[in-house]
Design a protein around this motif. Structure first.
Motif, short mmCIF file in Angstrom:
data_model
loop_
_atom_site.label_atom_id
_atom_site.label_comp_id
_atom_site.label_asym_id
_atom_site.label_seq_id
_atom_site.Cartn_x
_atom_site.Cartn_y
_atom_site.Cartn_z
N SER A 47 0.82 -1.21 0.00
CA SER A 47 0.00 0.00 0.00
C SER A 47 0.85 1.27 0.00
O SER A 47 0.40 2.31 -0.47
CB SER A 47 -0.95 0.01 1.20
N ASP A 48 2.09 1.19 0.51
CA ASP A 48 2.99 2.34 0.47
C ASP A 48 3.54 2.59 -0.93
O ASP A 48 4.14 3.63 -1.19
CB ASP A 48 4.17 2.13 1.42
N TRP A 49 3.36 1.63 -1.84
CA TRP A 49 3.90 1.75 -3.20
C TRP A 49 2.85 2.15 -4.22
O TRP A 49 3.16 2.28 -5.40
CB TRP A 49 4.53 0.43 -3.61
N LEU A 50 1.61 2.33 -3.79
CA LEU A 50 0.53 2.68 -4.70
C LEU A 50 0.50 4.19 -4.95
O LEU A 50 0.99 4.97 -4.15
CB LEU A 50 -0.81 2.24 -4.13
N GLY A 51 -0.12 4.57 -6.07
CA GLY A 51 -0.36 5.99 -6.32
C GLY A 51 0.35 6.57 -7.52
O GLY A 51 0.07 7.70 -7.91
N ASP A 52 1.25 5.80 -8.13
CA ASP A 52 2.00 6.32 -9.28
C ASP A 52 1.75 5.52 -10.55
O ASP A 52 2.53 5.61 -11.50
CB ASP A 52 3.50 6.33 -8.96
N GLY A 53 0.69 4.75 -10.57
CA GLY A 53 0.36 3.99 -11.77
C GLY A 53 0.94 2.59 -11.76
O GLY A 53 1.81 2.24 -10.95
N ASP A 145 -3.33 7.49 -18.97
CA ASP A 145 -3.23 7.42 -20.42
C ASP A 145 -3.94 8.57 -21.13
O ASP A 145 -3.74 8.78 -22.34
CB ASP A 145 -3.79 6.09 -20.93
N ALA A 146 -4.77 9.33 -20.43
CA ALA A 146 -5.50 10.45 -21.02
C ALA A 146 -4.77 11.77 -20.87
O ALA A 146 -5.25 12.80 -21.33
CB ALA A 146 -6.89 10.55 -20.38
N LEU A 147 -3.59 11.74 -20.24
CA LEU A 147 -2.87 12.97 -19.92
C LEU A 147 -1.43 12.91 -20.42
O LEU A 147 -0.87 11.84 -20.62
CB LEU A 147 -2.86 13.18 -18.40
N GLN A 148 -0.84 14.08 -20.61
CA GLN A 148 0.57 14.13 -21.02
C GLN A 148 1.46 13.62 -19.91
O GLN A 148 2.40 12.87 -20.15
CB GLN A 148 0.96 15.56 -21.39
N GLU A 149 1.18 14.03 -18.69
CA GLU A 149 1.97 13.59 -17.54
C GLU A 149 1.03 13.30 -16.37
O GLU A 149 0.07 14.04 -16.15
CB GLU A 149 2.98 14.66 -17.11
N PRO A 150 1.30 12.25 -15.60
CA PRO A 150 0.48 11.94 -14.44
C PRO A 150 0.83 12.84 -13.26
O PRO A 150 1.82 13.59 -13.29
CB PRO A 150 0.84 10.48 -14.15
N LYS A 151 0.03 12.78 -12.22
CA LYS A 151 0.38 13.49 -10.99
C LYS A 151 1.74 13.01 -10.47
O LYS A 151 2.03 11.81 -10.60
CB LYS A 151 -0.70 13.27 -9.92
N PRO A 152 2.58 13.90 -9.96
CA PRO A 152 2.30 15.23 -9.44
C PRO A 152 2.23 16.36 -10.47
O PRO A 152 2.14 17.53 -10.09
CB PRO A 152 3.45 15.47 -8.47
N SER A 153 2.29 16.06 -11.75
CA SER A 153 2.05 17.09 -12.76
C SER A 153 0.64 17.65 -12.60
O SER A 153 -0.29 16.90 -12.27
CB SER A 153 2.22 16.50 -14.16
N PRO A 154 0.43 18.93 -12.87
CA PRO A 154 -0.91 19.51 -12.78
C PRO A 154 -1.77 19.24 -14.01
O PRO A 154 -2.91 19.70 -14.07
CB PRO A 154 -0.62 21.01 -12.65
N ASP A 155 -1.27 18.48 -15.00
CA ASP A 155 -1.98 18.30 -16.27
C ASP A 155 -3.43 17.84 -16.09
O ASP A 155 -4.33 18.33 -16.76
CB ASP A 155 -1.25 17.29 -17.15
N VAL A 178 1.00 13.13 -1.21
CA VAL A 178 1.77 14.32 -1.54
C VAL A 178 1.67 14.64 -3.02
O VAL A 178 1.70 15.81 -3.42
CB VAL A 178 3.24 14.15 -1.10
N ASN A 179 1.52 13.62 -3.88
CA ASN A 179 1.36 13.87 -5.31
C ASN A 179 0.10 14.67 -5.60
O ASN A 179 0.09 15.55 -6.47
CB ASN A 179 1.32 12.55 -6.08
N ASP A 180 -0.98 14.38 -4.89
CA ASP A 180 -2.22 15.11 -5.07
C ASP A 180 -2.06 16.57 -4.64
O ASP A 180 -2.53 17.49 -5.32
CB ASP A 180 -3.35 14.46 -4.26
N VAL A 181 -1.41 16.78 -3.51
CA VAL A 181 -1.20 18.14 -3.01
C VAL A 181 -0.30 18.92 -3.97
O VAL A 181 -0.59 20.07 -4.32
CB VAL A 181 -0.60 18.12 -1.59
N ASN A 182 0.79 18.31 -4.41
CA ASN A 182 1.72 19.00 -5.31
C ASN A 182 1.07 19.34 -6.65
O ASN A 182 1.30 20.41 -7.21
CB ASN A 182 2.97 18.15 -5.53
N PRO A 243 7.74 12.60 -2.34
CA PRO A 243 7.73 11.28 -2.98
C PRO A 243 9.16 10.81 -3.19
O PRO A 243 10.12 11.56 -2.97
CB PRO A 243 7.03 11.56 -4.31
N PRO A 244 9.36 9.56 -3.59
CA PRO A 244 10.70 9.06 -3.86
C PRO A 244 11.44 9.95 -4.85
O PRO A 244 10.82 10.58 -5.72
CB PRO A 244 10.45 7.68 -4.46
#
Length: 249
Positions: A47-53, A145-155, A178-182, A243-244
């Motif tokens: 669960s600590d490794w989730l969130g980046d695809g 896949d619908a975005l140029q860059e995933p979070k933490p990018s604001p795209d 932290v990715n959501d906040v950034n 994030p890492p």
């Protein structure tokens, strides 16, 4: 950044905010490792490794490191095996967090437009939302896949603003990492978080969101009157809200 009472739309993270998917991910991870004849993983880490695809998750599981990488042939085989196991699981253990349904029903009643922006693939995210019976609350789902860059990018948040025909600062990001906040800060959006999200094992308070909720049932009232919230520290392994190294933009 506008006050919460002037927010025109809400964007949610999916995994770790609306839905607990960790058990299904652990199951698929263990099946992938067994198929590859690799040792079992300490499931407490997953669960600590989730969130980046999915791609980064596979690399982390196979390397046993949050910033680890494995050779491309190993990754491709592992990815196919993981996805097969995950889809066969059919979200059997996925569940909405307490307060989510209440929150979504109230925001829908209040006619607040809602979207999901996630680092998960769009098709998988839609499938999960449909399975849990909450897809109807969202005007659109934007996956990695619908975005140029995933979070933490604001795209994702900028794209959501375009699709909703509003300014980015009129969106409130609701997440758990932290990715959501950034991503929200980079887009000029407000950012609130749940206390239970997937955040690399770090307490979300160190990411300094505008508010932290133990239950999303509290969130609709926050949008209406912007009540201040006291945030109590929680004991975790680390206190660095980043994030890492290889995830940072």
């Amino acid at each position: 950044m506008l006050p919460a009472t002037e927010v025109k739309a809400v964007v949610f993270e999916l995994d770790g905010t609306l839905v607990n998917t960790a058990e299904d991910v652990r199951f698929a991870a263990e099946e992938m490792l067994a198929d590859l004849k690799l040792p079992s993983l300490n499931v407490d880490h997953v669960s600590d490794w989730l969130g980046d695809g999915l791609d980064k998750l596979i690399h982390r599981i196979l390397s046993r490191k949050i910033d680890g990488l494995v050779p491309d042939p190993v990754f491709r085989l592992g990815s196919a095996l993981f996805l097969k196991a995950y889809q066969r699981r059919n979200h059997v253990s996925a569940e909405l967090y307490p307060g989510v349904e209440e929150c979504l029903r109230q925001l829908t009643k209040d006619k607040v437009p809602m979207m999901v922006v996630t680092n998960q693939a769009t098709s998988l995210a839609n499938d999960l939302l449909i399975h849990l019976g909450i897809r109807n609350h969202f005007t659109q789902v934007l996956g990695k896949d619908a975005l140029q860059e995933p979070k933490p990018s604001p795209d994702g948040l900028l794209e959501a603003a375009l699709l909703l025909h509003i300014k980015p600062d009129q969106i409130m990001m609701v997440g758990g990492s932290v990715n959501d906040v950034n991503a929200a800060r980079a887009a000029g959006c407000g950012a609130v978080c749940v206390s239970y999200g997937y955040n690399y094992g770090v307490d979300i308070q160190y990411s300094a969101p505008d508010a932290i909720f133990d239950s999303l049932a509290e969130f609709p009232a926050y949008l209406k009157d912007e009540k201040p919230r006291a945030v109590k520290p929680r004991s975790r392994r680390n206190k660095t809200a980043t994030p890492p190294a290889k995830e940072r933009r």
